[in-house]
Scaffold this active site. Structure first.
Site, mmCIF file in Angstrom:
data_model
loop_
_atom_site.group_PDB
_atom_site.id
_atom_site.type_symbol
_atom_site.label_atom_id
_atom_site.label_comp_id
_atom_site.label_asym_id
_atom_site.label_seq_id
_atom_site.Cartn_x
_atom_site.Cartn_y
_atom_site.Cartn_z
ATOM 1 N N HIS A 122 47.097 70.056 49.578
ATOM 2 C CA HIS A 122 47.755 70.950 48.624
ATOM 3 C C HIS A 122 47.598 70.505 47.178
ATOM 4 C CE1 HIS A 122 50.476 72.299 52.185
ATOM 5 N NE2 HIS A 122 49.314 72.926 52.169
ATOM 6 N N SER A 194 57.337 69.375 58.896
ATOM 7 C CA SER A 194 57.937 70.366 59.795
ATOM 8 C C SER A 194 56.888 71.058 60.652
ATOM 9 C CB SER A 194 58.698 71.419 58.978
ATOM 10 O OG SER A 194 57.804 72.114 58.108
#
Length: 247
Positions: A122, A194
């Site tokens: 990212h 997650s």
């Protein structure tokens, strides 16, 4: 057998380790994650828009002043220091056992701890470029800018962080290199994520090695597939591993 001791033995036996991590690897450094109960997306603070909206490409283009206000106050943590997780992984890399860190984080703490082969899915807050001329600017230059929206002094172009926003595609070269690293690993360590952000989370499906270890304080949809599940804080676990392995 104690889970940390078992993991230490697996690490000793492995020759090609890859770590896949997310925001939870940096919470012990004082950087909040996104989706946990105490995360950025659960904040009770009154915001003009949701974090997901403000971190989108279209919002960045239309409302750069609001974007940079949120970005500077919530996404930048220049004083954060690497924790036990970052330091342990760097030590494993220096040993030659850890071949790559594949991270969804943008904070640069893996590099600050000494890791070299870090694949940032990212992007990074430490890289910023003028949208007109492409000139590079450091995080310090962006933070010290007196303008709400940092501008390039050469041509006045807006300076954009090299961070992947919503509506933007991940760098294809980084994806290819991440897939190669994960597919060649014999031990995959997954930590502080997650596993709900795609396409990044889908990269772990390319692992076909011996053991998958999941280190996460909160449950994930991948828990039942892991060979070993550890729910203690990842920095503490890595510090224990470092002691047991003499790193």
């Amino acid at each position: 057998m104690d889970k940390v001791k078992m993991l230490a033995e697996w690490i000793q036996d492995a020759q090609n380790i890859v770590f896949f991590g997310g925001a939870g690897t940096s919470t012990e450094s004082g950087i909040p994650d996104f989706r946990s109960a105490a995360g950025l997306y659960q904040s009770e603070e009154k915001l003009p828009y949701s974090p997901e909206v403000m971190l989108s490409r279209s919002f960045f283009v239309k409302h750069p002043e609001v974007f940079f206000g949120f970005y500077r106050s919530k996404m930048l943590h220049p004083d954060a220091e690497p924790n036990g997780c970052h330091r342990f992984l760097a030590s494993l890399e220096h040993q030659g056992r850890l071949k790559a860190v594949v991270t969804q984080n943008i904070d640069g703490l893996h590099q600050a701890a000494g890791s070299v082969n870090v694949l940032e899915l990212h992007g990074s807050v430490h890289r910023n470029h003028c949208m007109k001329c492409g000139r590079f600017y450091s995080l310090n230059e962006v933070m010290s800018s007196s303008e709400v929206v940092p501008k390039c002094p050469v041509d006045g172009g807006m300076i954009k962080p090299d961070v992947v926003l919503y509506e933007e595609e991940l760098n294809q070269d980084t994806i290819v290199r991440s897939v190669q690293a994960i597919s060649q690993a014999d031990l995959l360590l997954i930590g502080g994520t997650s596993l709900t952000v795609h396409p990044a989370a889908g990269l772990i499906t390319y692992f076909h090695g011996k053991h998958t270890v999941l280190l996460n304080t909160d449950p994930t949809s991948y828990d039942h597939k892991a060979d070993l599940l550890i729910t203690n804080p990842i920095g503490q676990v890595m510090a224990q591993l470092a002691d047991q392995l003499g790193l």
